[in-house]
Design a protein around this motif. Sequence first.
Motif, short mmCIF file in Angstrom:
data_model
loop_
_atom_site.label_atom_id
_atom_site.label_comp_id
_atom_site.label_asym_id
_atom_site.label_seq_id
_atom_site.Cartn_x
_atom_site.Cartn_y
_atom_site.Cartn_z
N ASP A 149 11.03 9.29 -4.77
CA ASP A 149 10.00 8.69 -3.92
C ASP A 149 8.65 9.12 -4.50
OD1 ASP A 149 8.19 7.92 -2.05
OD2 ASP A 149 9.39 8.59 -0.32
N LEU A 150 8.11 8.28 -5.41
CA LEU A 150 6.94 8.69 -6.19
C LEU A 150 5.70 8.89 -5.32
CD1 LEU A 150 7.48 6.34 -9.26
CD2 LEU A 150 8.08 8.75 -9.05
N GLN A 151 5.53 8.02 -4.31
CA GLN A 151 4.34 8.13 -3.47
C GLN A 151 4.31 9.46 -2.73
OE1 GLN A 151 1.96 6.07 -4.08
NE2 GLN A 151 3.38 4.93 -5.40
N LYS A 152 5.51 9.95 -2.43
CA LYS A 152 5.62 11.23 -1.72
C LYS A 152 5.40 12.38 -2.71
CE LYS A 152 8.99 13.48 1.19
NZ LYS A 152 10.42 13.40 1.50
N ILE A 153 6.03 12.26 -3.88
CA ILE A 153 5.98 13.37 -4.84
C ILE A 153 4.55 13.59 -5.36
CG2 ILE A 153 6.80 14.19 -7.10
CD1 ILE A 153 9.40 12.65 -6.57
N LYS A 154 3.79 12.51 -5.51
CA LYS A 154 2.44 12.66 -6.11
C LYS A 154 1.50 13.49 -5.23
CE LYS A 154 -0.23 8.75 -4.54
NZ LYS A 154 -0.69 7.41 -4.70
N ASN A 155 1.87 13.60 -3.96
CA ASN A 155 1.05 14.41 -3.06
C ASN A 155 1.52 15.85 -2.95
OD1 ASN A 155 -0.66 12.23 -2.46
ND2 ASN A 155 0.83 11.44 -0.98
N GLU A 156 2.63 16.17 -3.64
CA GLU A 156 3.12 17.55 -3.63
C GLU A 156 2.13 18.44 -4.40
OE1 GLU A 156 7.94 16.68 -4.04
OE2 GLU A 156 6.88 17.82 -5.57
N VAL A 157 1.93 19.66 -3.90
CA VAL A 157 1.09 20.60 -4.65
C VAL A 157 2.02 21.43 -5.53
CG1 VAL A 157 -0.78 22.27 -4.52
CG2 VAL A 157 -0.42 20.65 -2.65
N THR A 158 2.54 20.73 -6.54
CA THR A 158 3.46 21.39 -7.48
C THR A 158 3.16 20.84 -8.86
OG1 THR A 158 5.10 19.63 -7.24
CG2 THR A 158 5.34 21.54 -5.77
N LEU A 159 3.73 21.46 -9.88
CA LEU A 159 3.59 20.96 -11.24
C LEU A 159 4.12 19.51 -11.30
CD1 LEU A 159 2.71 21.72 -14.06
CD2 LEU A 159 5.01 22.61 -14.50
N ARG A 160 5.25 19.32 -10.60
CA ARG A 160 5.86 18.00 -10.57
C ARG A 160 4.93 16.97 -9.91
NH1 ARG A 160 11.44 16.16 -7.58
NH2 ARG A 160 10.15 16.41 -5.73
N GLY A 161 4.25 17.38 -8.85
CA GLY A 161 3.32 16.49 -8.15
C GLY A 161 2.18 16.07 -9.07
N ILE A 162 1.65 17.04 -9.81
CA ILE A 162 0.53 16.75 -10.73
C ILE A 162 0.99 15.81 -11.84
CG2 ILE A 162 -1.06 17.79 -12.42
CD1 ILE A 162 -0.82 20.40 -10.61
N PHE A 163 2.18 16.08 -12.36
CA PHE A 163 2.75 15.24 -13.43
C PHE A 163 2.87 13.79 -12.96
CE2 PHE A 163 6.77 13.36 -15.08
CZ PHE A 163 6.39 13.19 -16.41
N VAL A 164 3.45 13.60 -11.79
CA VAL A 164 3.66 12.24 -11.27
C VAL A 164 2.33 11.54 -11.02
CG1 VAL A 164 4.54 10.90 -9.30
CG2 VAL A 164 5.95 12.71 -10.32
N LYS A 165 1.37 12.25 -10.43
CA LYS A 165 0.06 11.67 -10.15
C LYS A 165 -0.59 11.17 -11.45
CE LYS A 165 -3.99 12.93 -7.39
NZ LYS A 165 -4.61 14.06 -6.70
N ASN A 166 -0.55 12.03 -12.49
CA ASN A 166 -1.14 11.66 -13.79
C ASN A 166 -0.44 10.46 -14.41
OD1 ASN A 166 -3.17 13.52 -13.91
ND2 ASN A 166 -1.92 15.09 -14.91
N MET A 167 0.86 10.47 -14.35
CA MET A 167 1.61 9.37 -14.97
C MET A 167 1.36 8.05 -14.22
SD MET A 167 2.89 10.73 -17.59
CE MET A 167 3.99 9.51 -18.27
N LEU A 168 1.31 8.10 -12.90
CA LEU A 168 1.06 6.88 -12.14
C LEU A 168 -0.32 6.30 -12.46
CD1 LEU A 168 2.62 7.74 -8.64
CD2 LEU A 168 3.49 6.13 -10.35
#
Length: 371
Positions: A319-338
């Motif tokens: 669930d990318l929209q959810k993950i991009k708001n995570e304050v984690t390395l993974r969240g930052i990665f997804v936000k950048n890629m999107l």
Amino acid sequence: MAVKILHMADLHIGANESFLGERAVSRRLEALLTFEKAVDLAKEERVQLFLIAGDLLDSNRIENSFVERVLDKISTANEIKFVLSLGNHDPFNTDSPFSRAKIPENLYVMPTKDTCIEPFEGVKVYGRSFSESLQKGEDRFSVPADENTVNIMCIHGCFGISGEYNPISDNFVLTSGMDYIALGHIHKRSEPQKLGNTYIAYSGCTEGLGFDELGEKGVYIGNIDKNLCDITFVPIQRRMHIVERIDVTNLESETEIFDKTLLFLKEKYGENFADNLYKIVLTGEIPETLDIDKNEIAERLKSVTYFAKVYDETSIKFDLQKIKNEVTLRGIFVKNMLQKIASDKENKTIYERALKLGLGAFEKEVNFDED
Ligand SMILES: [Mn+2]
């Protein structure tokens, strides 16, 4: 005069499917049942000539009781002539059970030199047995064919493949004068093909012995005459090895996956579906929250089939929209890629793939061959 033949090869009696555990012992005996079934079928079909093109036994080190049962069965079908040309697994040397056993009158075991026999008038059978597990081939058969008879060869070897398992060249076939060449060695069946005036085919193995020998296995039965090869494949295997890919997208539990798989197998393989051996590969996208226990599914499938194993090739549906708001390395990665996917149309598909692989890498090992 047309002659009705049965062509079989590579039954590998005595072979052990060790992955079956306790069932491996009874599974070994099933090859004998399959042989007996082939002989019964030959009787029903009024076959005159039963050709065995090698690797009847998996090894010369086999219990005498197995060989006795084979020979007993042959002797009960004395209206049929049997010809056996031995292969690389059961070469005709001093270790061969066939050099010690009492051979029934209606069985002819080919010697290790080029040989021709006339089992009944008007039909000649040519062949030779392996003497050792490796065998250099000759570019032609040394006994010339008889123009006045139907000529059939029974031989183990590699048609069209060089190497040390009795390679059989096009020239060998073209100069043979045979009407039909019954081959053994390659476990995958081939349709009869014609070279010059000669038809040639592999019947394939008679019983699959692993997940590299899938589906129906059996024998060729039919009539051979001058310029006639009217043979049909007849499946006779006791069990099939089967690989199926099951898409489990949108399923939410092991129970749902098991139920879908079972329903699929029942529908596709009918009432005898439980006799088969299955390798089930789970595919599709599953929610992050579902951690599939493939062993649990395998155990449940094993309880309703002869054998099953399960491979998990699913990928996680994020669930990318959810993950991009995570304050984690993974969240930052997804936000950048999107952001990159949205702004760089030219390289969109590359970024999408990188996003998928990157997310996978946070979860588990990444296989770059996945699409
Ligand atoms: Mn073989």
